[in-house]
Design an enzyme around this catalytic site. Structure first.
Site, PDB file in Angstrom:
ATOM      1  N   HIS A 110       0.825  -1.202   0.000  1.00  0.00           N
ATOM      2  CA  HIS A 110       0.000   0.000   0.000  1.00  0.00           C
ATOM      3  C   HIS A 110       0.864   1.259   0.000  1.00  0.00           C
ATOM      4  O   HIS A 110       0.567   2.240  -0.710  1.00  0.00           O
ATOM      5  CB  HIS A 110      -0.913  -0.042   1.226  1.00  0.00           C
ATOM      6  N   GLU A 133       2.209   1.786  -3.441  1.00  0.00           N
ATOM      7  CA  GLU A 133       1.157   2.324  -4.316  1.00  0.00           C
ATOM      8  C   GLU A 133       1.075   3.852  -4.180  1.00  0.00           C
ATOM      9  O   GLU A 133       0.984   4.576  -5.177  1.00  0.00           O
ATOM     10  CB  GLU A 133      -0.181   1.680  -3.972  1.00  0.00           C
ATOM     11  N   HIS A 134       1.091   4.349  -2.952  1.00  0.00           N
ATOM     12  CA  HIS A 134       1.059   5.798  -2.735  1.00  0.00           C
ATOM     13  C   HIS A 134       2.267   6.483  -3.380  1.00  0.00           C
ATOM     14  O   HIS A 134       2.135   7.543  -4.000  1.00  0.00           O
ATOM     15  CB  HIS A 134       1.059   6.100  -1.234  1.00  0.00           C
ATOM     16  N   GLU A 137      -4.799   7.827   7.117  1.00  0.00           N
ATOM     17  CA  GLU A 137      -5.748   6.928   6.470  1.00  0.00           C
ATOM     18  C   GLU A 137      -6.056   5.727   7.375  1.00  0.00           C
ATOM     19  O   GLU A 137      -7.212   5.306   7.509  1.00  0.00           O
ATOM     20  CB  GLU A 137      -5.198   6.452   5.124  1.00  0.00           C
TER      21      GLU A 137
END
Length: 429
Positions: free
Chosen positions: A51, A54-55, A132
């Site tokens: 994740h 991905e950012h 998040e």
């Protein structure tokens, strides 16, 4: 449903796979790049790295050095773009007017192949990722999904949060991302899907040129999911909220099992809308909940069927008893001819809507190629659905709805285990 689109499939010498789906009436085009890597591939000390990576893929490339160079170019053509990470796949996509296809091809391929993954940008991005994680924990309707999978799978990758933890995210460094990128973003585990108003041969030439030097290492393997359950399982998270957030479900099977088709229809009959059995019994007739749904979640090596519902805390036991009773009814008496016809019609209607969307089409074709090794067309999927019988649905329900498969996760106020333990059983008549 007639064959909607004639897709083309090409495998490059590197092992990279491309599926193109020309949609003659479409005025848009979608470019989607999928890699078969997600949180289930991660060791505990790097939980959340897929994740985080991905950012970071939107933070600058050698050609587009800053994050604004990427976002302004895509915003400037009115593109819709994003990325996502799940347990077993990471994806990057952009959708724009078909006349802008060259631009979105170039940008998506650039971020996938040439992101810089710099330490300075990484230090800045830690903050949004941690926020998040906190945001999801603050939202019980999202957090209950993580609690449910943790109950099912425990302390193994399948039971960990996709985004990792604040501790793991806080300690990752740029070399960790680079090593992960080099190991997992390889040709043999990458699928490109392009759908819409496109020329397949032109797209193939663009892909061939852009991905000429893609890494060709062997795809790393993930640890197999371990499952063991002999009695109903319960996990409760106390929280000062106004209702009970509940996930109730049973262990099922993986995404390759042919029973996935009757399971999907069963889920639709039980909790697929305002006319579903659960919505009717729990909300419309008894007023016990605002939302209720049912859905399967199938992975490459495990799966489950889940009911999600928000209940009045004073009537939580009553609401769960109604849910369990409705599930048991399907296992014993099955479904009606009218219900089966209705959900098949719904499936055909949803597919018609999906086939109008270039991003939905790219995802359908790309995902089936990535996971199944070949394209399963929407028409083939629909044929499987239309062939499902009432007996198959009852058989799936009878095989799944047993006490020893049952799991209940609850977030709510003043919640004691004793109020749920006695009702965690399927009624039998």
């Amino acid at each position: 449903m007639d064959n909607a689109f004639e897709h083309q499939l090409h495998t490059f010498p590197s092992g990279l796979r491309l599926v193109t789906v020309p949609m003659p009436a479409a005025t848009t085009a979608t470019v989607l790049v999928l890699v078969g890597c997600g949180s289930k591939y991660e060791p505990k000390q790097l939980s959340g790295i897929s994740h985080f990576l991905e950012h970071m893929m939107f933070k600058g490339t050698t050609k587009r050095p800053g994050y604004l160079d990427i976002s302004r170019e895509l915003d400037g053509i009115g593109a819709s773009y994003n990325a996502f990470t799940s347990k077993e796949v990471t994806g990057y996509y952009a959708k724009a007017a078909a006349t802008k296809l060259d631009t979105i091809l170039d940008v998506v391929f650039d971020i996938f192949l040439n992101s810089k993954l710099e330490q300075g940008a990484m230090e800045i991005e830690r903050g949004p990722i941690i926020e998040e994680l906190r945001m999801r924990r603050d939202d019980p309707q999202q957090h209950i999904e993580r609690v449910f999978e943790e109950l099912l799978y425990g302390d193994q990758p399948a039971g960990w949060e996709i985004g990792g933890t604040i501790e793991t995210v806080s300690t990752m460094m740029s070399p960790d991302l680079r090593t992960w990128f080099d190991a997992h973003y390889v040709a043999s585990d990458t699928v490109i899907a392009v759908a819409g108003g496109i020329d397949p041969e032109r797209v193939k030439a663009k892909v061939s040129a852009a991905f000429e030097r893609i890494r060709t290492a062997e795809k790393p393997h993930k640890s197999a999911v371990t499952e063991s359950q002999i009695a109903p399982a319960l996990r409760i998270i106390p929280k000062d909220v106004e209702q009970l957030y509940v996930s109730l479900g049973v262990r099922a099977f993986d995404m390759f099992d042919e029973r996935r088709y009757p399971l999907a229809l069963m889920a639709q009959i039980l909790g697929g809308g305002m006319s579903s059995r659960l919505f009717d019994e729990v909300r419309s007739k008894r007023g016990l909940a605002y939302y209720i749904w049912a859905s399967p979640q199938l992975y490459t090596d495990s799966g489950y069927f889940e009911v999600g519902v928000g209940l009045n805390p004073a009537k939580g036991a009553e609401g769960l008893s109604v849910v369990l009773g409705e599930l048991a009814k399907v296992a014993v008496a099955g479904v009606t001819d009218e219900e089966l016809r209705r959900v098949k019609d719904q499936a055909e209607g949803r597919m018609a809507f999906a086939l109008e969307s270039t991003n939905g089409t790219a995802d359908d074709y790309g995902s089936s190629l990535l996971f199944h090794g070949h394209v399963i067309t929407p028409e083939e999927e629909l044929a499987k659905i239309m062939a499902v019988t009432k007996d198959q649905i009852r058989d799936v329900a009878a095989g799944l709805f047993h006490d020893e498969r049952l799991n209940l996760a609850v977030i709510g106020p003043k919640t004691e285990p004793e109020q749920f333990r006695d009702i965690l059983t399927f009624p039998r008549s």
